[in-house]
Design an enzyme around this catalytic site. Sequence first.
Site, PDB file in Angstrom:
ATOM      1  N   HIS A 150     132.717 -17.564  14.758  1.00 18.55           N
ATOM      2  CA  HIS A 150     131.505 -18.179  14.234  1.00 18.55           C
ATOM      3  C   HIS A 150     130.272 -17.844  15.074  1.00 18.55           C
ATOM      4  O   HIS A 150     129.207 -17.587  14.537  1.00 18.55           O
ATOM      5  CB  HIS A 150     131.660 -19.699  14.132  1.00 18.55           C
ATOM      6  CG  HIS A 150     132.620 -20.142  13.072  1.00 18.55           C
ATOM      7  ND1 HIS A 150     133.959 -19.847  13.117  1.00 18.55           N
ATOM      8  CD2 HIS A 150     132.425 -20.821  11.920  1.00 18.55           C
ATOM      9  CE1 HIS A 150     134.551 -20.346  12.047  1.00 18.55           C
ATOM     10  NE2 HIS A 150     133.641 -20.946  11.296  1.00 18.55           N
ATOM     11  N   GLU A 177     112.856 -28.000  -5.865  1.00 20.11           N
ATOM     12  CA  GLU A 177     112.633 -26.670  -6.448  1.00 20.11           C
ATOM     13  C   GLU A 177     113.807 -26.341  -7.348  1.00 20.11           C
ATOM     14  O   GLU A 177     114.734 -27.148  -7.498  1.00 20.11           O
ATOM     15  CB  GLU A 177     112.481 -25.611  -5.356  1.00 20.11           C
ATOM     16  CG  GLU A 177     113.722 -25.466  -4.486  1.00 20.11           C
ATOM     17  CD  GLU A 177     113.592 -24.390  -3.414  1.00 20.11           C
ATOM     18  OE1 GLU A 177     112.832 -23.429  -3.600  1.00 20.11           O
ATOM     19  OE2 GLU A 177     114.279 -24.525  -2.390  1.00 20.11           O
ATOM     20  N   LEU A 208     112.246 -23.225  -0.396  1.00 24.25           N
ATOM     21  CA  LEU A 208     111.906 -21.846  -0.064  1.00 24.25           C
ATOM     22  C   LEU A 208     110.422 -21.640  -0.354  1.00 24.25           C
ATOM     23  O   LEU A 208     109.923 -22.075  -1.392  1.00 24.25           O
ATOM     24  CB  LEU A 208     112.739 -20.872  -0.912  1.00 24.25           C
ATOM     25  CG  LEU A 208     112.519 -19.414  -0.531  1.00 24.25           C
ATOM     26  CD1 LEU A 208     113.202 -19.088   0.792  1.00 24.25           C
ATOM     27  CD2 LEU A 208     113.022 -18.486  -1.623  1.00 24.25           C
ATOM     28  N   ARG A 229     108.257 -12.747   4.730  1.00 20.33           N
ATOM     29  CA  ARG A 229     109.318 -13.760   4.671  1.00 20.33           C
ATOM     30  C   ARG A 229     110.636 -13.193   5.190  1.00 20.33           C
ATOM     31  O   ARG A 229     111.408 -13.897   5.856  1.00 20.33           O
ATOM     32  CB  ARG A 229     109.475 -14.287   3.252  1.00 20.33           C
ATOM     33  CG  ARG A 229     110.425 -15.487   3.203  1.00 20.33           C
ATOM     34  CD  ARG A 229     110.465 -16.122   1.838  1.00 20.33           C
ATOM     35  NE  ARG A 229     110.927 -15.177   0.840  1.00 20.33           N
ATOM     36  CZ  ARG A 229     110.872 -15.385  -0.471  1.00 20.33           C
ATOM     37  NH1 ARG A 229     110.368 -16.506  -0.943  1.00 20.33           N
ATOM     38  NH2 ARG A 229     111.312 -14.481  -1.313  1.00 20.33           N
ATOM     39  N   LYS A 243     115.715 -17.657   3.680  1.00 16.86           N
ATOM     40  CA  LYS A 243     116.286 -17.113   2.436  1.00 16.86           C
ATOM     41  C   LYS A 243     117.683 -16.557   2.724  1.00 16.86           C
ATOM     42  O   LYS A 243     117.892 -15.346   2.817  1.00 16.86           O
ATOM     43  CB  LYS A 243     115.359 -16.055   1.826  1.00 16.86           C
ATOM     44  CG  LYS A 243     115.633 -15.817   0.338  1.00 16.86           C
ATOM     45  CD  LYS A 243     114.475 -15.123  -0.324  1.00 16.86           C
ATOM     46  CE  LYS A 243     114.787 -14.643  -1.725  1.00 16.86           C
ATOM     47  NZ  LYS A 243     115.171 -15.682  -2.679  1.00 16.86           N
ATOM     48  N   TYR A 256     118.374 -12.446   2.470  1.00 21.21           N
ATOM     49  CA  TYR A 256     118.057 -11.491   1.409  1.00 21.21           C
ATOM     50  C   TYR A 256     116.623 -11.654   0.952  1.00 21.21           C
ATOM     51  O   TYR A 256     115.949 -12.625   1.284  1.00 21.21           O
ATOM     52  CB  TYR A 256     119.027 -11.640   0.238  1.00 21.21           C
ATOM     53  CG  TYR A 256     118.820 -12.852  -0.650  1.00 21.21           C
ATOM     54  CD1 TYR A 256     119.131 -14.137  -0.204  1.00 21.21           C
ATOM     55  CD2 TYR A 256     118.304 -12.722  -1.932  1.00 21.21           C
ATOM     56  CE1 TYR A 256     118.942 -15.242  -1.021  1.00 21.21           C
ATOM     57  CE2 TYR A 256     118.114 -13.816  -2.764  1.00 21.21           C
ATOM     58  CZ  TYR A 256     118.439 -15.086  -2.296  1.00 21.21           C
ATOM     59  OH  TYR A 256     118.245 -16.174  -3.105  1.00 21.21           O
ATOM     60  N   ARG A 275     135.958 -11.614  13.384  1.00 23.71           N
ATOM     61  CA  ARG A 275     135.504 -12.928  12.926  1.00 23.71           C
ATOM     62  C   ARG A 275     135.489 -13.963  14.049  1.00 23.71           C
ATOM     63  O   ARG A 275     136.501 -14.200  14.699  1.00 23.71           O
ATOM     64  CB  ARG A 275     136.383 -13.423  11.773  1.00 23.71           C
ATOM     65  CG  ARG A 275     135.832 -14.707  11.135  1.00 23.71           C
ATOM     66  CD  ARG A 275     136.640 -15.109   9.913  1.00 23.71           C
ATOM     67  NE  ARG A 275     136.080 -16.311   9.298  1.00 23.71           N
ATOM     68  CZ  ARG A 275     136.315 -17.552   9.721  1.00 23.71           C
ATOM     69  NH1 ARG A 275     137.124 -17.758  10.748  1.00 23.71           N
ATOM     70  NH2 ARG A 275     135.757 -18.579   9.122  1.00 23.71           N
TER      71      ARG A 275
HETATM   72  N1  PDD Z   1     115.134 -16.469  -5.866  1.00 26.29           N
HETATM   73  N2  PDD Z   1     113.429 -21.052  -4.593  1.00 26.29           N
HETATM   74  C1  PDD Z   1     114.654 -20.515  -4.512  1.00 26.29           C
HETATM   75  C2  PDD Z   1     115.788 -21.393  -4.104  1.00 26.29           C
HETATM   76  C3  PDD Z   1     114.852 -19.152  -4.780  1.00 26.29           C
HETATM   77  O1  PDD Z   1     116.059 -18.613  -4.678  1.00 26.29           O
HETATM   78  C4  PDD Z   1     113.742 -18.354  -5.166  1.00 26.29           C
HETATM   79  C5  PDD Z   1     113.874 -16.893  -5.472  1.00 26.29           C
HETATM   80  C6  PDD Z   1     112.479 -18.961  -5.265  1.00 26.29           C
HETATM   81  C7  PDD Z   1     111.250 -18.186  -5.640  1.00 26.29           C
HETATM   82  O2  PDD Z   1     110.862 -17.324  -4.603  1.00 26.29           O
HETATM   83  P1  PDD Z   1     110.090 -15.962  -4.878  1.00 26.29           P
HETATM   84  O3  PDD Z   1     108.889 -16.326  -5.660  1.00 26.29           O
HETATM   85  O4  PDD Z   1     109.763 -15.479  -3.522  1.00 26.29           O
HETATM   86  O5  PDD Z   1     111.007 -15.058  -5.635  1.00 26.29           O
HETATM   87  C8  PDD Z   1     112.361 -20.305  -4.944  1.00 26.29           C
HETATM   88  C9  PDD Z   1     115.413 -15.074  -6.038  1.00 26.29           C
HETATM   89  C10 PDD Z   1     114.557 -14.406  -7.047  1.00 26.29           C
HETATM   90  C11 PDD Z   1     116.887 -14.914  -6.292  1.00 26.29           C
HETATM   91  O6  PDD Z   1     117.642 -15.638  -5.659  1.00 26.29           O
HETATM   92  O7  PDD Z   1     117.286 -14.056  -7.079  1.00 26.29           O
END
Ligand code: PDD
Length: 287
Positions: A102, A182, A207, A52, A149, A33, A100
């Site tokens: 894997h 993070e 991330l 990304r 992501k 996503y 389904r």
């Molecule tokens: N989340 N780290 C994680 C684990 C995240 O899920 C996100 C963003 C970030 C920041 O990334 P960015 O600056 O590209 O938004 C860092 C989004 C906003 C979410 O899950 O809603």
Amino acid sequence: MGRIAYVNGRFAPHGEAVVHIEDRGYQLSDAVYEVWALFGGKLADPEGHFARLERSLGELSIAMPMSRAALTLVLRETVRRNRVREGLLYLQVSRGVARRDHAFPNPPVRPALVITVSAVDRAVSDARAAKGVGVVTTPENRWGRCDIKSVALLPNVLAKQKARAAGAYEAWFVDELGFVTEGASSNAWIVDADGRLRTRDTNANILRGVTRHSLLDVIRGEGLEVEERPFTPAEALAAREAFITGAGSLVLPVVSVDGRPIGERKPGPVATRLRRLYIEQARATAI
Ligand code: PDD
């Protein structure tokens, strides 16, 4: 007017938009996503999020559902139909719908694409930023590919819930060596005791935040010192300031860690200024 979602080539009222029960995103979290902040109905940091998205999909051998140019048109049309000016756009691409199993479907199926848009009350977010937020710490327990992501967010969900239960806004993951990696949905920063900005480097299992990246440009443009180097929760508590970045939080001052105050439990001048500068730049470069 109600919300409108985009699902696999069609626009539908939000409440009626559905995906197949054998969508691999639903059954196996086999999906990625992106989240864009929307300023004045435009997509913030477009290049970073597209790049990304393409990278996440590439790492999982999922095809881009359409070209970047076509996708840009679809994203904009989805925003337009929702009449949202200030908000968030959520995009999810799964490997597709298949019985389904894997392993990847063979032959490959068409990736499934879902886009939703939600409004954000910037007055509420600005009030939150003016007050600052609390974070709690939690042991890092995620897989080794946090650079992708992926929608497999269970550790992040549990961490965020731990924060909510403690009356905090965000949770910071802390690795085996005692360093903050993070946040559950944001990147973590401090202004250390020497006044230097610090955030985890992207060789770590985090991330690569698009907001983080854009803010680094802002910071360097301002001639501020910044180090991509880990910090511990104790260093955050001893720091002048702390903040988080992300498409949802933008730049958001952090004023406590595990209930203990950072400084006077007030947003500091650096985070406050960087929030303003980031928003100005993001607004000016949104498409
Ligand atoms: N989340 N780290 C994680 C684990 C995240 O899920 C996100 C963003 C970030 C920041 O990334 P960015 O600056 O590209 O938004 C860092 C989004 C906003 C979410 O899950 O809603």
